[in-house]
Design a protein around this motif. Structure first.
Motif, short mmCIF file in Angstrom:
data_model
loop_
_atom_site.label_atom_id
_atom_site.label_comp_id
_atom_site.label_asym_id
_atom_site.label_seq_id
_atom_site.Cartn_x
_atom_site.Cartn_y
_atom_site.Cartn_z
N GLN A 227 -2.43 8.31 -0.92
CA GLN A 227 -1.77 8.11 0.37
C GLN A 227 -2.64 7.17 1.23
OE1 GLN A 227 1.27 9.40 1.51
NE2 GLN A 227 0.94 7.99 3.22
N ILE A 228 -2.20 5.93 1.34
CA ILE A 228 -2.91 4.99 2.20
C ILE A 228 -2.10 4.72 3.45
CG2 ILE A 228 -3.98 2.70 2.35
CD1 ILE A 228 -4.10 2.70 -0.70
N GLY B 198 -0.38 2.55 -13.41
CA GLY B 198 -0.11 1.85 -14.67
C GLY B 198 -1.37 1.71 -15.51
N LEU B 199 -2.49 1.47 -14.82
CA LEU B 199 -3.76 1.32 -15.53
C LEU B 199 -4.35 2.67 -15.90
CD1 LEU B 199 -5.40 -1.54 -13.43
CD2 LEU B 199 -4.64 -1.67 -15.81
N ILE C 177 0.80 -1.23 0.00
CA ILE C 177 0.00 0.00 0.00
C ILE C 177 0.83 1.28 0.00
CG2 ILE C 177 -2.00 -1.08 1.10
CD1 ILE C 177 -1.15 0.17 3.73
N ARG C 178 2.15 1.20 0.15
CA ARG C 178 2.92 2.46 0.20
C ARG C 178 2.85 3.16 -1.16
NH1 ARG C 178 8.36 1.94 -1.65
NH2 ARG C 178 8.66 -0.17 -2.47
N ASN C 179 3.25 4.43 -1.15
CA ASN C 179 3.04 5.27 -2.34
C ASN C 179 3.67 4.69 -3.60
OD1 ASN C 179 1.67 6.87 -0.66
ND2 ASN C 179 2.88 8.73 -1.00
N GLU C 180 4.88 4.09 -3.44
CA GLU C 180 5.53 3.50 -4.60
C GLU C 180 5.26 1.99 -4.64
OE1 GLU C 180 7.40 5.08 -2.17
OE2 GLU C 180 7.05 7.04 -3.08
N GLY C 181 4.25 1.55 -3.84
CA GLY C 181 4.00 0.11 -3.68
C GLY C 181 3.23 -0.49 -4.84
N LEU D 259 0.14 -1.61 -5.15
CA LEU D 259 -1.22 -1.14 -5.43
C LEU D 259 -1.20 0.16 -6.23
CD1 LEU D 259 -4.21 -1.75 -4.86
CD2 LEU D 259 -4.04 -0.22 -2.90
N ASN D 260 -0.43 1.16 -5.71
CA ASN D 260 -0.39 2.46 -6.38
C ASN D 260 0.23 2.34 -7.77
OD1 ASN D 260 -1.66 4.58 -4.91
ND2 ASN D 260 -0.14 4.25 -3.29
#
Ligand SMILES: Nc1ncnc2c1ncn2[C@@H]1O[C@H](COP(=O)(O)OP(=O)(O)OP(=O)(O)O)[C@@H](O)[C@H]1O
Ligand SMILES: [Mg+2]
Lengths: 366, 303
Positions: free
Chosen positions: B166-167, B157-158, B145-149, B151-152
């Motif tokens: 920011q999670i 990318g999509l 979940i981090r900003n460069e993780g 999920l982000n």
């Protein structure tokens, strides 16, 4: 419920339940089980209809198709003339008394009985009044506040009955509702069921594998075997005019004797001739069936009798079962009413003459 | 056998039972009540200058749990920071319970509907995270979940977002972490309850004109309630005292009670306040358990 007019029942009125060429297959490929095989059946309104057959013949499956818990692989189900094949159970005007009762354990007896009406959105006052009437009908007024698990088996059974009757369904389905009860309670509930059916005028479809239960309670019986419906008719017809050997054997006991049609009669293996009306053409191999209670025992050599030897006599209280051997060794059982002394006056080895009662001999196909 | 010897034997058996359970009792008394007594005692003492306590009676710590005196004019006010932390803890724990229930019910149902020989495998899969260290699992969530993780990056990318969301270091991160960690504790009791549930009751419900939704609400949920209550308690209680998850995923600012208590024994140098807060936490847990006993007892009559 009582308000349904029973008077005008005519031919044009739609059947209570109709199954059209119903097929039900469980599983696929190699292990596919054909639980129902092209069953067509019409159950009339207000009728006490019984499905009878050995374990695994598809009785429960047919009932579940009518209730809507399963959908047929092929064919259609109609209730009151309406095709309900695609309808879910909660939209079908039928209710079920489950073999296991399936009472809601978290609700009281009264709440159980009122559940269906409540789900139909009936006003509370009506629900309460109907619940009271239903509990009175099954004589459980005193138990209204109890939980199902605080009741005896017979009481639970009656709650299940009241719960299924309360919404006044067009058809009540009962899957072996008495099988969990002991003999005495079972007899009592048989009478109770007949009374309820009479009072409510609701069509009952009753499943059992107890032939006596079927014979004593039903208006009509459907005999099933291996997914097929073999014969449908009133108890007397099923008992006295079975269509084949399976039905004759399953309902009551029967003597089966193989033979061949000869000169308008049946020539048995023992060489004796038995005259039967309505025979197939000369030379056809047939089996005749005679109920044990229709076999008469007379003196040996009497004209028109079949020579036999008594092999055993078993005392059953009201009846005595005589096991007899014909000339070729074929066995015939005769059921005699026991005389006051309890002795039939014949010892094993005695030579006798047999006669079959008028009209009691059936010619069976397979 | 005479009544006298019967009761005599019973008494002997009872005495032996006591003797046999003595070691366990001693362990319980020393191991559970001992520390508890220490904590209660400390909560009524004064904080030491650098750490520890000064042996002098004081109700100051209990006062501080809820109130504070203004540094400048000395007026009395609510300890807003404490209340915020309490409220966040309770809110996040309740939300965690709700999320694990919403996710756990279908999961438990799915497992209970599997053929019996395959259920053990599914239950094992559910418990696998338990065999991994909590820190490692929490770091894994951070990685997601981090900003460069993961999920982000995936969302960017999509093209669904153009800036990272920011999670991490928010309450949402804490919720995700706790729901993930405690989900098995919800699934297992739910599974046990559903496994006992007689599916024919559902058919009876449908037969009596109930829709699917009503069968769920009027039949299934009331009957599996003991499992729901047990799962909720098993999730709620440890959520309330959670330490590692809010510490790592919430950053330093979004504290829960557990972190705040730790703070008092560390940088805060206020052991009495930490002790008093611990007692408050314990009280909340006890209340939750009491509710459980009440509801479960009611459920017992039903079953
Ligand atoms: N869900 C199912 N999956 C696979 N096979 C089934 C299923 N339900 C029933 N069968 C099969 O279909 C056949 C008919 O079953 P059914 O339950 O209708 O019999 P029954 O006449 O009610 O028997 P019983 O008197 O023992 O209750 C049986 O061979 C049974 O094994
Ligand atoms: Mg059956």
């Amino acid at each position: 419920m009582g308000q349904r007019s029973d008077g005008e029942r005519n031919v044009s009125e739609p059947a209570a339940v109709e199954a059209r060429d119903t097929v039900k297959t469980f599983g696929a490929g190699e292990q596919a089980v054909r639980a129902l095989d092209r069953v067509s059946l019409t159950i009339r309104r207000g009728e006490f209809f019984t499905l009878l057959g050995p374990s695994g013949c598809g009785k429960t499956t047919l009932l579940r198709l009518i209730a809507g818990f399963e959908s047929p692989t092929a064919g259609a189900i109609l209730i009151g003339g309406r095709d309900v094949t695609a309808e879910p159970p909660n939209r079908r005007p039928v209710n079920t008394v489950f073999q296991s009762y399936a009472l809601f354990p978290h609700l009281t007896v009264a709440q159980n009985v009122g559940f269906g009406l409540e789900m139909l959105g009936r006003p509370m006052a009506e629900v309460r009044a109907t619940v009271e009437r239903m509990l009175a009908l099954v004589k459980l007024e005193a138990m209204a506040g109890r939980r199902p698990q605080q009741l005896s088996g017979g009481q639970q059974q009656r709650v299940a009955l009241a719960r299924a009757l309360a919404p006044a369904p067009q058809v009540l389905l009962l899957d072996e509702p008495l099988s969990a009860l002991d003999l005495k309670l079972r007899k009592e509930m048989q009478g109770e069921l007949k009374r309820l059916q009479h009072e409510t005028g609701i069509t009952f479809v009753f499943v059992t594998h107890d032939q006596e239960e079927a014979l004593t309670m039903s208006d009509r019986i459907g005999v099933m075997s291996a997914g097929r419906l073999l014969q449908v008719g009133p108890p007397r017809e099923i008992y006295n005019r079975p269509v084949n050997r399976f039905v004759a054997d399953f309902i009551g006991e029967s003597n089966f004797l193989p033979g061949r049609v000869e000169r308008g009669a049946v020539r048995l293996g023992s060489g004796d001739l038995v005259s039967v009306p309505g025979l197939p053409p000369e030379g056809t191999a047939v089996t005749i069936a005679v109920r044990p209670e229709q076999v008469r025992i007379g003196a040996a050599g009497e004209p028109g009798t079949i020579a036999a030897t008594l092999t055993d006599a078993v005392y059953f209280g009201t009846d005595t079962h005589c096991h007899l051997a014909l000339a070729d060794g074929a066995e015939v059982v005769a059921r005699l009413q026991s005389p006051p002394s309890g002795e039939i006056g014949l010892a094993p080895g005695a030579r006798v003459g047999l006669r079959f009662a008028e009209g009691a001999v059936q010619v069976l196909g397979d | 056998m005479s009544l006298a010897t019967e009761s005599g034997r019973d008494r002997a058996r009872a005495r032996n039972g006591w003797l046999l359970s003595l070691p366990a009792l001693v362990l319980l008394i020393v191991g559970a009540s001992g520390p508890l007594l220490i904590v209660v005692t400390y909560s009524f003492l004064k904080p030491g200058e650098y750490s520890g306590v000064i042996w002098e009676f004081s109700g100051q710590a209990w006062f501080q749990v809820l109130f504070q005196r203004d540094i400048f004019d000395g007026t009395l006010g609510w300890a807003d920071a404490h209340l915020t932390i309490f409220w966040r803890s309770v809110r996040l724990s309740l939300l965690t319970t709700a999320i694990t229930f919403a996710a756990g019910l279908p999961t438990a149902w799915f497992i209970a509907m599997q053929p019996p020989d395959r259920r053990a495998m599914w239950l094992f899969l559910i418990t696998i995270p338990f065999w991994t260290n909590l820190l490692i699992r929490t770091f894994a969530i951070m990685e997601v979940i981090r900003n460069e993780g993961i999920l982000n990056s995936a969302l960017m990318g999509l093209g669904l977002i153009d800036r990272p969301v920011q999670i991490l270091y928010t309450d949402t991160a804490i919720l995700i972490g706790m729901a993930y960690v405690y989900l098995p504790l919800m699934v297992l009791p739910l599974y046990a309850a559903i496994d006992r549930f007689d599916l024919r009751l559902m058919e009876a419900g449908y037969d009596l004109y109930a829709s699917r939704m009503r069968v769920l609400r009027r039949i299934i949920l009331p009957i599996i309630r003991p499992g729901i209550v047990a799962g909720s308690i098993l999730v709620f209680v440890p959520s309330l005292g959670a330490y590692v998850t809010p510490r790592l995923l919430g950053g330093g600012k979004n504290m829960m009670i557990g972190n705040f208590i730790e703070l008092q024994f560390g940088q805060g140098r206020n052991w009495p306040l930490g002790s008093a807060l611990s007692m408050v936490l314990l009280a909340v847990v006890m209340i939750a358990l009491l509710v459980y006993v009440r509801v479960a007892a009611r459920g017992d009559v039903v079953r």
